[in-house]
Scaffold this active site. Sequence first.
Site, short mmCIF file in Angstrom:
data_model
loop_
_atom_site.label_atom_id
_atom_site.label_comp_id
_atom_site.label_asym_id
_atom_site.label_seq_id
_atom_site.Cartn_x
_atom_site.Cartn_y
_atom_site.Cartn_z
N SER A 53 39.34 60.64 -46.17
CA SER A 53 39.39 62.09 -45.96
C SER A 53 40.49 62.69 -46.83
CB SER A 53 39.70 62.41 -44.49
OG SER A 53 38.67 61.93 -43.65
N LYS A 108 36.25 68.75 -34.42
CA LYS A 108 37.56 68.17 -34.67
C LYS A 108 38.57 69.30 -34.72
CE LYS A 108 39.64 64.50 -37.43
NZ LYS A 108 39.61 63.72 -38.68
N ARG A 115 31.42 56.86 -35.35
CA ARG A 115 32.77 57.29 -34.99
C ARG A 115 32.92 57.20 -33.48
NH1 ARG A 115 34.78 62.97 -37.16
NH2 ARG A 115 33.35 63.78 -35.60
#
Length: 215
Positions: free
Chosen positions: A111, A140, A42
Amino acid sequence: MKSVRDAMRLYAVTDRMWLNGRRLCEVVEEALKGGATMLQLREKELSSEEFLREAKEIKKVCEKYQVPFIINDNVEVAAACNADGVHVGQGDMDALQVRERIGSQKILGVSAQTVEQALLAEKMGADYLGVGAVFTTSTKSDADFVPYEELKAICQAVSIPVCAIGGIYKNNMMQLAGSGVDGVALVSAIFAADHIEAECRELRALSEKMTAARK
């Protein structure tokens, strides 16, 4: 290569925030040595060229340990480095479009925070779901919280593997037992550890215990 369901057990998601001067490929290799079963690269800040360069290097490490290599949100980079798959969030490219771009042989992760999102993702061709945040997380800040009962409902609603993500550490992982999840996706619990390989061994054992009676 592991099956997608088995690969959910200890899903490592990278974050260069914790590198402390080390190279990402070094810490990734430590995680894989310790038993991480899947690796997602990521990168939100790197240019496409830098991202691709990093991806090619990490892919070699994943191939060495026969662990599926997933790219977060960047289909172009995934295609260019021949990654094993792509993971997209609800605000990223539509899952159906991603499936059309990557073909049927690559892994597609999506997700989800609700049963409705989960069912739609499965219908659009997702191979697995990342559901969370199941606990509050600093990694996050915009992540929606998913209560245990919603997590359990998602696991019961879909036939594809489900991986829990968000704020999961050794001290709370067992709270997910009985939810139906096939494993956990971890960021700082792995990459912020002083001894990543040893930490992953403990986390892997705990995840195996947590998922042993998942259904």
